[in-house]
Scaffold this motif. Structure first.
Motif, PDB file in Angstrom:
ATOM      1  N   UNK A 288       0.811  -1.240   0.100  1.00  0.00           N
ATOM      2  CA  UNK A 288       0.105   0.066  -0.159  1.00  0.00           C
ATOM      3  C   UNK A 288       0.859   1.280   0.053  1.00  0.00           C
ATOM      4  N   UNK A 289       0.498   2.136  -0.805  1.00  0.00           N
ATOM      5  CA  UNK A 289       1.019   3.726  -0.929  1.00  0.00           C
ATOM      6  C   UNK A 289       0.366   4.615   0.160  1.00  0.00           C
ATOM      7  N   UNK A 290       1.094   4.620   1.159  1.00  0.00           N
ATOM      8  CA  UNK A 290       0.680   5.661   2.324  1.00  0.00           C
ATOM      9  C   UNK A 290       0.987   6.921   2.396  1.00  0.00           C
ATOM     10  N   UNK A 315       3.198   1.786 -15.063  1.00  0.00           N
ATOM     11  CA  UNK A 315       1.999   2.935 -15.006  1.00  0.00           C
ATOM     12  C   UNK A 315       2.411   3.982 -14.682  1.00  0.00           C
ATOM     13  N   UNK A 316       3.360   4.103 -13.739  1.00  0.00           N
ATOM     14  CA  UNK A 316       3.995   5.403 -13.033  1.00  0.00           C
ATOM     15  C   UNK A 316       4.977   5.800 -14.231  1.00  0.00           C
ATOM     16  N   UNK A 317       4.392   7.020 -14.772  1.00  0.00           N
ATOM     17  CA  UNK A 317       4.833   7.513 -15.887  1.00  0.00           C
ATOM     18  C   UNK A 317       6.239   8.554 -15.370  1.00  0.00           C
ATOM     19  N   UNK A 318       5.845   9.254 -14.156  1.00  0.00           N
ATOM     20  CA  UNK A 318       6.637  10.372 -13.520  1.00  0.00           C
ATOM     21  C   UNK A 318       7.592   9.579 -12.573  1.00  0.00           C
ATOM     22  N   UNK A 319       7.618   8.276 -12.277  1.00  0.00           N
ATOM     23  CA  UNK A 319       8.412   7.737 -11.208  1.00  0.00           C
ATOM     24  C   UNK A 319       8.089   7.944  -9.957  1.00  0.00           C
ATOM     25  N   UNK A 320       6.762   8.362  -9.424  1.00  0.00           N
ATOM     26  CA  UNK A 320       6.447   9.206  -8.394  1.00  0.00           C
ATOM     27  C   UNK A 320       5.028   8.428  -7.796  1.00  0.00           C
ATOM     28  N   UNK A 321       5.069   7.983  -6.757  1.00  0.00           N
ATOM     29  CA  UNK A 321       3.372   7.152  -6.300  1.00  0.00           C
ATOM     30  C   UNK A 321       3.028   8.275  -5.426  1.00  0.00           C
ATOM     31  N   UNK A 322       1.599   8.490  -5.867  1.00  0.00           N
ATOM     32  CA  UNK A 322       0.894   9.445  -4.857  1.00  0.00           C
ATOM     33  C   UNK A 322      -0.426   8.492  -4.364  1.00  0.00           C
ATOM     34  N   UNK A 323      -0.654   8.548  -2.981  1.00  0.00           N
ATOM     35  CA  UNK A 323      -1.672   7.976  -2.421  1.00  0.00           C
ATOM     36  C   UNK A 323      -2.985   8.088  -3.345  1.00  0.00           C
ATOM     37  N   UNK A 347       0.689  -3.576   6.201  1.00  0.00           N
ATOM     38  CA  UNK A 347       0.007  -4.398   5.138  1.00  0.00           C
ATOM     39  C   UNK A 347      -1.271  -4.642   5.346  1.00  0.00           C
ATOM     40  N   UNK A 348      -1.575  -4.392   6.518  1.00  0.00           N
ATOM     41  CA  UNK A 348      -3.073  -4.572   6.687  1.00  0.00           C
ATOM     42  C   UNK A 348      -4.112  -3.407   6.624  1.00  0.00           C
ATOM     43  N   UNK A 349      -3.390  -2.186   6.318  1.00  0.00           N
ATOM     44  CA  UNK A 349      -4.239  -1.006   6.049  1.00  0.00           C
ATOM     45  C   UNK A 349      -4.663  -1.087   4.342  1.00  0.00           C
ATOM     46  N   UNK A 350      -5.895  -0.815   4.259  1.00  0.00           N
ATOM     47  CA  UNK A 350      -6.250  -0.715   2.927  1.00  0.00           C
ATOM     48  C   UNK A 350      -6.167   0.898   2.390  1.00  0.00           C
ATOM     49  N   UNK A 351      -6.704   1.122   1.194  1.00  0.00           N
ATOM     50  CA  UNK A 351      -6.484   2.451   0.490  1.00  0.00           C
ATOM     51  C   UNK A 351      -7.589   3.376   1.426  1.00  0.00           C
ATOM     52  N   UNK A 352      -8.287   2.940   2.198  1.00  0.00           N
ATOM     53  CA  UNK A 352      -9.283   3.812   2.970  1.00  0.00           C
ATOM     54  C   UNK A 352      -8.788   3.795   4.467  1.00  0.00           C
ATOM     55  N   UNK A 353      -7.817   3.368   4.789  1.00  0.00           N
ATOM     56  CA  UNK A 353      -7.169   3.618   6.070  1.00  0.00           C
ATOM     57  C   UNK A 353      -7.793   2.697   7.088  1.00  0.00           C
ATOM     58  N   UNK A 354      -8.970   1.498   6.791  1.00  0.00           N
ATOM     59  CA  UNK A 354      -9.252   0.482   7.695  1.00  0.00           C
ATOM     60  C   UNK A 354      -8.269  -0.431   7.901  1.00  0.00           C
ATOM     61  N   UNK A 355      -8.399  -1.231   9.022  1.00  0.00           N
ATOM     62  CA  UNK A 355      -7.335  -1.980   9.368  1.00  0.00           C
ATOM     63  C   UNK A 355      -7.663  -3.489   9.451  1.00  0.00           C
ATOM     64  N   UNK A 356      -6.823  -4.331   9.391  1.00  0.00           N
ATOM     65  CA  UNK A 356      -6.973  -5.914   9.337  1.00  0.00           C
ATOM     66  C   UNK A 356      -8.094  -6.719   8.796  1.00  0.00           C
ATOM     67  N   UNK A 357      -8.888  -5.910   8.006  1.00  0.00           N
ATOM     68  CA  UNK A 357     -10.022  -6.786   7.113  1.00  0.00           C
ATOM     69  C   UNK A 357      -9.788  -6.563   5.829  1.00  0.00           C
TER      70      UNK A 357
END
Length: 403
Positions: A288-290, A315-323, A347-357
């Motif tokens: 995950x990109x935090x 897919x990262x054309x500018x070689x920078x990852x933004x959340x 690794x238990x955090x998803x893109x919405x910030x919820x944990x362990x599910x």
């Protein structure tokens, strides 16, 4: 010879008018004939949740079943792929025999080129096989990138198609693959694979009563072209299968090419081809990109080369990852936990910030979920008491930790 989808799906078309327009008027890709005939010059990188009581009663049986399934799972990607082939013998007695044989002869005339392209498939093949298996599609579908892009994630055609699946810009927009100066979803292998398989299945169910071969023709030429050819064939008293249709030459060759390369991979020794060894397990994990992170920084933190990380994240054309732009980075398996720790996330955090599910989505497999969250598939099965790891259901919630 036809193959029909194992299950029909309902699609929400109220918000998909643009996709229907793309289906009728364009193909998702358009590959020039030189690229479609193995370009030598292109050489680059290689069931439902249990309640607490049920978990206690079935824990031992669940682990035994899971480990038994692991023992049966081919550890060689090619063996796994061959086991999922469904069209391998049918074409030999079909109307397309001569057309398939022609491409077998073309391909086997340059076995070294096949080896180069299959080597390029190394990072992606097992993961794509998993996605095809999860949808109940013939294993041959996993070889579409061979025909389309020679397994080059950054391949581009002069028509504007791009990526492993050679998706056109308009179709990409309809499928939700975003594009900007910094990001091109068509080049992201995980997202473009999901989109391409959705597209193939949707066309099969929407237009062709589940006939995958006709959907593949429409993938190449556009549904409008195929539908017109279908009407003409049926007016002539023909059944209206792929082999009955008079289509543009590239589309006439599309399915025969796919069947030809599948036939060679099924029996490589018979055709003088040596395939590279590719493990049947995942080659990458999804971290995950935090926070904003450059590829060079991520590579240093993960302990891999920037080039390797760039190859896994085209897919990262500018070689920078933004959340806000991308949910995760693909990292070579074995390096994920190091990057997770360095980014100060879990690794238990998803893109919405919820944990362990993790909420299971259509097409998810145990291994793909484990890869995304940088945990072991065996641990994931154990934590959730999964009796049948191959029977995940959309909407099912999985715990991502043992605590």
């Amino acid at each position: 010879m036809t193959y029909h989808t194992m299950r029909r799906r309902l699609f929400g078309f109220a918000s998909s008018l643009s996709l229907l327009g793309a289906l009728l008027t364009t193909a998702p890709y358009s590959l020039d004939s030189q690229a479609a005939t193995l370009p030598a010059e292109r050489t680059s990188l290689g069931g439902a949740s249990q309640n607490d009581a049920a978990l206690t009663r079935t824990h031992s049986r669940s682990l035994a079943t899971f480990w038994g399934a692991l023992d049966l799972q081919p550890k060689d990607a090619w063996k796994r792929l061959r086991a999922s082939f469904e069209w391998n013998d049918q074409w030999r007695a079909d109307a397309g025999h001569a057309r398939v044989q022609h491409w077998i002869d073309e391909y086997r005339s340059n076995p070294g080129n096949i080896a180069e392209i299959t080597e390029r498939a190394r990072p992606w093949l097992t993961w794509i096989i998993q996605q095809v298996e999860a949808r109940g599609l013939p294993g041959e579908i996993a070889l579409i990138p061979f025909v389309e892009s020679s397994f080059d994630p950054e391949a581009r055609s002069h028509f504007g198609a791009a990526g492993l699946w050679q998706i056109m810009p308009r179709t990409a927009e309809a499928l939700g693959l975003r594009r900007s100066n910094a990001w091109d979803g068509r080049l992201d292998v995980v997202r473009s694979t999901d989109a391409a398989l959705d597209y193939i299945e949707m066309q099969a169910d929407q237009w062709y009563e589940g006939d995958i071969e006709l959907s593949l023709a429409a993938y190449n030429a556009g549904a409008g072209t195929v539908n017109q050819a279908l009407r003409v064939a049926q007016s002539q008293g023909k059944v209206g299968e792929y082999w009955d249709l008079n289509l543009p030459s590239e589309t006439m060759d599309y399915v025969p090419k796919l069947l030809a390369i599948a036939a060679i991979i099924a029996e490589p020794e018979s055709y003088g081809v040596k395939l590279p060894d590719i493990e049947g397990g995942p080659a990458f994990a999804q971290v995950p990109v935090s926070r904003r992170v450059t590829l060079s920084e991520a590579a240093r933190l993960a302990g891999v080369s920037e080039q390797r990380l760039a190859e896994l994240n085209p897919g990262l054309r500018a070689k920078v990852a933004h959340p806000g732009q991308v949910d995760d980075l693909l990292v070579p398996m074995g390096h994920a936990q190091r990057l997770v720790a360095a980014l100060g996330t879990s690794p238990m955090n998803d893109a919405n910030g919820t944990t362990d599910i993790h909420v299971v989505q259509r097409g998810d497999t145990l291994s793909s979920i484990a890869s995304r969250h940088a945990v072991a598939a065996t641990d994931l099965a154990r934590w959730n008491g999964l009796d049948r790891p191959d029977a995940l259901q959309p909407g099912q919630q999985l715990t991502l930790s043992g605590s």
